[in-house]
Design an enzyme around this catalytic site. Structure first.
Site, PDB file in Angstrom:
ATOM      1  CG  ASP A 121      -2.204   0.790   0.986  1.00 58.15           C
ATOM      2  OD1 ASP A 121      -2.106   2.003   0.749  1.00 58.15           O
ATOM      3  OD2 ASP A 121      -3.295   0.190   1.019  1.00 58.15           O
ATOM      4  CG  PHE A 139      -8.492  -4.882  -2.362  1.00 58.30           C
ATOM      5  CD1 PHE A 139      -9.861  -5.025  -2.490  1.00 58.30           C
ATOM      6  CD2 PHE A 139      -7.778  -5.877  -1.706  1.00 58.30           C
ATOM      7  CE1 PHE A 139     -10.513  -6.149  -1.990  1.00 58.30           C
ATOM      8  CE2 PHE A 139      -8.422  -7.002  -1.203  1.00 58.30           C
ATOM      9  CZ  PHE A 139      -9.785  -7.131  -1.345  1.00 58.30           C
ATOM     10  CB  SER A 148     -17.460  -1.130  -9.098  1.00 68.04           C
ATOM     11  OG  SER A 148     -18.565  -0.354  -8.720  1.00 68.04           O
ATOM     12  CE1 TYR A 150     -13.460   3.296  -8.671  1.00 70.76           C
ATOM     13  CE2 TYR A 150     -15.865   3.294  -8.781  1.00 70.76           C
ATOM     14  CZ  TYR A 150     -14.682   2.732  -8.322  1.00 70.76           C
ATOM     15  OH  TYR A 150     -14.721   1.615  -7.533  1.00 70.76           O
ATOM     16  CE  LYS A 190     -12.537  -0.167  -9.566  1.00 71.36           C
ATOM     17  NZ  LYS A 190     -11.380  -0.810  -8.929  1.00 71.36           N
ATOM     18  CG  PHE A 247     -24.211  -4.988  -6.063  1.00 70.27           C
ATOM     19  CD1 PHE A 247     -23.451  -5.941  -6.747  1.00 70.27           C
ATOM     20  CD2 PHE A 247     -25.274  -4.410  -6.731  1.00 70.27           C
ATOM     21  CE1 PHE A 247     -23.758  -6.311  -8.063  1.00 70.27           C
ATOM     22  CE2 PHE A 247     -25.600  -4.776  -8.034  1.00 70.27           C
ATOM     23  CZ  PHE A 247     -24.836  -5.718  -8.699  1.00 70.27           C
TER      24      PHE A 247
HETATM   25  P1  NAD Z   1      -9.733   2.308  -0.197  1.00 65.44           P
HETATM   26  O1  NAD Z   1      -9.381   3.622  -0.796  1.00 65.44           O
HETATM   27  O2  NAD Z   1     -10.103   2.269   1.240  1.00 65.44           O
HETATM   28  O3  NAD Z   1      -8.517   1.275  -0.418  1.00 65.44           O
HETATM   29  C1  NAD Z   1      -7.646   1.345  -1.522  1.00 65.44           C
HETATM   30  C2  NAD Z   1      -6.222   1.261  -0.980  1.00 65.44           C
HETATM   31  O4  NAD Z   1      -5.317   1.283  -2.080  1.00 65.44           O
HETATM   32  C3  NAD Z   1      -5.847   2.436  -0.070  1.00 65.44           C
HETATM   33  O5  NAD Z   1      -5.266   1.942   1.116  1.00 65.44           O
HETATM   34  C4  NAD Z   1      -4.829   3.235  -0.888  1.00 65.44           C
HETATM   35  O6  NAD Z   1      -3.876   3.855  -0.053  1.00 65.44           O
HETATM   36  C5  NAD Z   1      -4.243   2.159  -1.778  1.00 65.44           C
HETATM   37  N1  NAD Z   1      -3.716   2.610  -3.073  1.00 65.44           N
HETATM   38  C6  NAD Z   1      -4.324   3.352  -4.022  1.00 65.44           C
HETATM   39  N2  NAD Z   1      -3.531   3.489  -5.094  1.00 65.44           N
HETATM   40  C7  NAD Z   1      -2.372   2.809  -4.830  1.00 65.44           C
HETATM   41  C8  NAD Z   1      -1.179   2.566  -5.539  1.00 65.44           C
HETATM   42  N3  NAD Z   1      -0.972   3.046  -6.768  1.00 65.44           N
HETATM   43  N4  NAD Z   1      -0.217   1.819  -4.949  1.00 65.44           N
HETATM   44  C9  NAD Z   1      -0.387   1.311  -3.695  1.00 65.44           C
HETATM   45  N5  NAD Z   1      -1.511   1.511  -2.965  1.00 65.44           N
HETATM   46  C10 NAD Z   1      -2.492   2.246  -3.538  1.00 65.44           C
HETATM   47  O7  NAD Z   1     -10.878   1.684  -1.106  1.00 65.44           O
HETATM   48  P2  NAD Z   1     -11.806   0.409  -0.832  1.00 65.44           P
HETATM   49  O8  NAD Z   1     -13.162   0.905  -0.539  1.00 65.44           O
HETATM   50  O9  NAD Z   1     -11.138  -0.509   0.095  1.00 65.44           O
HETATM   51  O10 NAD Z   1     -11.844  -0.209  -2.295  1.00 65.44           O
HETATM   52  C11 NAD Z   1     -10.928  -1.210  -2.702  1.00 65.44           C
HETATM   53  C12 NAD Z   1     -11.153  -1.501  -4.170  1.00 65.44           C
HETATM   54  O11 NAD Z   1     -12.502  -1.895  -4.366  1.00 65.44           O
HETATM   55  C13 NAD Z   1     -10.907  -0.311  -5.089  1.00 65.44           C
HETATM   56  O12 NAD Z   1     -10.307  -0.762  -6.274  1.00 65.44           O
HETATM   57  C14 NAD Z   1     -12.306   0.209  -5.363  1.00 65.44           C
HETATM   58  O13 NAD Z   1     -12.383   0.865  -6.601  1.00 65.44           O
HETATM   59  C15 NAD Z   1     -13.099  -1.096  -5.365  1.00 65.44           C
HETATM   60  N6  NAD Z   1     -14.518  -0.896  -5.044  1.00 65.44           N
HETATM   61  C16 NAD Z   1     -14.873  -0.257  -3.884  1.00 65.44           C
HETATM   62  C17 NAD Z   1     -16.214  -0.066  -3.600  1.00 65.44           C
HETATM   63  C18 NAD Z   1     -16.643   0.671  -2.350  1.00 65.44           C
HETATM   64  O14 NAD Z   1     -17.785   1.081  -2.263  1.00 65.44           O
HETATM   65  N7  NAD Z   1     -15.798   0.820  -1.341  1.00 65.44           N
HETATM   66  C19 NAD Z   1     -17.205  -0.520  -4.484  1.00 65.44           C
HETATM   67  C20 NAD Z   1     -16.806  -1.178  -5.634  1.00 65.44           C
HETATM   68  C21 NAD Z   1     -15.458  -1.373  -5.911  1.00 65.44           C
HETATM   69  C1  UD1 Z   2     -21.702   4.904  -5.046  1.00 68.08           C
HETATM   70  C2  UD1 Z   2     -20.774   5.223  -6.193  1.00 68.08           C
HETATM   71  C3  UD1 Z   2     -20.499   3.966  -6.987  1.00 68.08           C
HETATM   72  C4  UD1 Z   2     -19.973   2.855  -6.090  1.00 68.08           C
HETATM   73  C5  UD1 Z   2     -21.010   2.607  -4.995  1.00 68.08           C
HETATM   74  C6  UD1 Z   2     -20.592   1.504  -4.052  1.00 68.08           C
HETATM   75  C7  UD1 Z   2     -21.345   7.552  -6.660  1.00 68.08           C
HETATM   76  C8  UD1 Z   2     -22.041   8.497  -7.597  1.00 68.08           C
HETATM   77  N1  UD1 Z   2     -21.408   6.249  -7.003  1.00 68.08           N
HETATM   78  O1  UD1 Z   2     -22.943   4.538  -5.576  1.00 68.08           O
HETATM   79  O2  UD1 Z   2     -19.551   4.235  -7.993  1.00 68.08           O
HETATM   80  O3  UD1 Z   2     -19.767   1.672  -6.837  1.00 68.08           O
HETATM   81  O4  UD1 Z   2     -21.196   3.826  -4.262  1.00 68.08           O
HETATM   82  O5  UD1 Z   2     -19.842   1.973  -3.006  1.00 68.08           O
HETATM   83  O6  UD1 Z   2     -20.721   7.961  -5.680  1.00 68.08           O
HETATM   84  N2  UD1 Z   2     -27.622   9.332  -0.657  1.00 68.08           N
HETATM   85  C9  UD1 Z   2     -28.290  10.271   0.105  1.00 68.08           C
HETATM   86  N3  UD1 Z   2     -27.556  11.175   0.821  1.00 68.08           N
HETATM   87  C10 UD1 Z   2     -26.195  11.185   0.824  1.00 68.08           C
HETATM   88  C11 UD1 Z   2     -25.516  10.201   0.038  1.00 68.08           C
HETATM   89  C12 UD1 Z   2     -26.266   9.302  -0.698  1.00 68.08           C
HETATM   90  O7  UD1 Z   2     -29.506  10.298   0.149  1.00 68.08           O
HETATM   91  O8  UD1 Z   2     -25.571  12.033   1.498  1.00 68.08           O
HETATM   92  C13 UD1 Z   2     -28.407   8.311  -1.369  1.00 68.08           C
HETATM   93  C14 UD1 Z   2     -28.167   8.232  -2.862  1.00 68.08           C
HETATM   94  O9  UD1 Z   2     -29.051   9.112  -3.550  1.00 68.08           O
HETATM   95  C15 UD1 Z   2     -28.454   6.758  -3.144  1.00 68.08           C
HETATM   96  C16 UD1 Z   2     -28.035   6.049  -1.856  1.00 68.08           C
HETATM   97  O10 UD1 Z   2     -28.008   7.065  -0.859  1.00 68.08           O
HETATM   98  O11 UD1 Z   2     -29.836   6.544  -3.317  1.00 68.08           O
HETATM   99  C17 UD1 Z   2     -26.659   5.400  -1.943  1.00 68.08           C
HETATM  100  O12 UD1 Z   2     -25.710   6.385  -2.336  1.00 68.08           O
HETATM  101  P1  UD1 Z   2     -24.135   6.087  -2.269  1.00 68.08           P
HETATM  102  O13 UD1 Z   2     -23.781   5.580  -0.933  1.00 68.08           O
HETATM  103  O14 UD1 Z   2     -23.440   7.318  -2.756  1.00 68.08           O
HETATM  104  O15 UD1 Z   2     -23.947   4.866  -3.271  1.00 68.08           O
HETATM  105  P2  UD1 Z   2     -24.303   4.754  -4.837  1.00 68.08           P
HETATM  106  O16 UD1 Z   2     -24.879   6.005  -5.341  1.00 68.08           O
HETATM  107  O17 UD1 Z   2     -25.054   3.494  -5.019  1.00 68.08           O
END
Ligand code: NAD
Ligand code: UD1
Length: 332
Positions: free
Chosen positions: A31, A80, A124, A148, A152, A177
């Site tokens: 990381d 990740f 995602s 973003y 993906k 999700f």
């Molecule tokens: P996060 O930001 O908490 O974790 C990502 C980690 O990667 C961080 O610790 C960051 O410091 C590290 N990082 C980023 N770029 C780097 C690089 N070039 N080299 C080394 N380390 C690096 O995010 P997360 O929520 O844990 O998500 C993990 C993965 O899952 C991501 O690829 C994200 O796009 C994907 N994802 C997340 C969600 C979500 O809602 N959290 C949903 C769908 C997909």
């Molecule tokens: C977001 C990301 C998406 C990611 C997903 C999973 C955006 C635009 N999209 O989607 O890329 O894959 O999270 O982590 O950020 N809401 C409120 N008030 C708030 C925030 C959100 O009402 O302050 C509502 C939104 O309108 C939505 C729901 O909560 O209906 C979920 O929102 P959010 O948590 O941002 O997730 P996604 O929009 O599904």
């Protein structure tokens, strides 16, 4: 097995490292702390009482990666590391394309040089377009709405091309999700910098008294209570899906795609009400305008992951709201 986890100090990565260690795997984390901190590593040690190896560095840097692969006898990789803020990706797309795609290309090239061919990728649900029907299946049309999401989709395509080019590669694309919640210890969880964009961290800031009220983005959607519906999944269930994917790649060749969700949709109002109920806290809210680009409702069909990976989300929405609050309360 020895698993390399890039981004292992992040939200989903740290929970996955805990599950890997508790399943008896050896873990090597990379990381660069661009969106996390070293404290998380101490917390992983506290939870598991197990050892792991950590390298601080950038996954885009091939020389650095080569040095890690030279020292560690890696069997499989879970990738990740990447940036994930949708709004920032619209404002600064090059930052997103550079980091997310470059890190993946560097990693795959170094894996190939070192004859490591098992790869699990964090995709995602945002790769899907607006669905005509629900639940969403893996073969639904793909059409992201922001840079973003395109990173993906492009990485998915790179991995499909790689898999077609040579059957030595074993690849799992996991489409998450909406991950929420935290490890039950309350030691690791999600605590974004600045004002959270996503609903659950925002609700937690209100539940812990840091902000006055939740802004609910629209209550005139075509859903049961008018607020947006999503498939929220407990981050520990999501983490366990990665252990199953690693196991699956050991006995299944080629590229596979899995939705990781519960298959159940919950509305914003449900999240607020359940958080209040299970934690005995107040979560004031106000109804605001819709957020541009948001859709009414979506949730996964997770049956492929249920059947092929032998994985099923076990925790319910009450567990998610409870565990998220325990972490937020301890860490605010
Ligand atoms: P996060 O930001 O908490 O974790 C990502 C980690 O990667 C961080 O610790 C960051 O410091 C590290 N990082 C980023 N770029 C780097 C690089 N070039 N080299 C080394 N380390 C690096 O995010 P997360 O929520 O844990 O998500 C993990 C993965 O899952 C991501 O690829 C994200 O796009 C994907 N994802 C997340 C969600 C979500 O809602 N959290 C949903 C769908 C997909
Ligand atoms: C977001 C990301 C998406 C990611 C997903 C999973 C955006 C635009 N999209 O989607 O890329 O894959 O999270 O982590 O950020 N809401 C409120 N008030 C708030 C925030 C959100 O009402 O302050 C509502 C939104 O309108 C939505 C729901 O909560 O209906 C979920 O929102 P959010 O948590 O941002 O997730 P996604 O929009 O599904």
């Amino acid at each position: 097995m020895k698993i390399l986890v890039t981004g292992g100090a992040g939200y989903i990565g740290s929970h996955t490292v805990v599950e890997l260690l508790e399943s008896g795997h050896e873990v090597v984390i990379i990381d660069d702390f661009s969106n996390s901190s070293g404290e998380v590593l101490d917390k992983i040690s506290m939870i598991t009482d197990k050892e792991f190896v950590f390298y601080e560095g950038d996954v885009c840097d091939k020389n650095f990666l080569e040095s890690v692969f030279a020292k560690e006898n890696i069997d499989s990789v879970i990738h990740f590391a990447g940036y994930k803020a949708v709004g920032e990706s619209v404002a600064n797309p090059l930052k997103y394309y550079r980091n997310n795609i470059d890190s993946t290309l560097s990693l795959l090239e170094v894996m190939d040089n070192n004859k490591v061919y098992n790869f699990v990728f964090s995709s995602s649900a945002c790769v899907y377009g607006v669905p005509d029907t629900l639940p969403m299946k893996e073969d639904f049309p793909l059409s992201p709405t922001n840079p973003y999401g395109y990173t993906k989709l492009f990485i998915e395509q790179i991995l499909k091309d790689l898999s077609h080019s040579n059957d030595k590669w074993n690849i799992a694309l996991l489409r998450y999700f909406n991950p929420i919640g935290a490890h039950e210890s309350g030691l690791i969880g999600e605590n974004p910098n600045g004002v959270p964009n996503n609903i659950m961290p925002y609700i937690m800031r209100v539940a812990t008294g840091q902000y006055d009220k939740v802004h609910v983005f629209g209550n005139d959607y075509d859903t049961e209570d008018g607020t947006g519906v999503r498939d929220y999944i407990h981050v520990v269930d999501l983490a366990k899906g990665h252990i199953k994917a690693i196991d699956y790649l050991n006995s299944n060749d080629g590229l596979s795609i899995f939705n990781l969700g519960t298959g159940i949709g919950h509305s914003v109002m449900e999240l607020i009400k359940i958080t209040e109920k299970v934690n005995d806290v107040a979560v004031p809210y106000v109804i605001d305008e819709r957020r541009p680009g948001d859709i009414d409702e979506y949730y996964a069909d997770p049956s492929l992951a249920n059947e092929k990976l032998g994985w099923k989300a076990e925790k319910d929405i009450e567990d998610m709201c409870r565990d998220a609050y325990i972490f937020a309360f301890k860490n605010n």
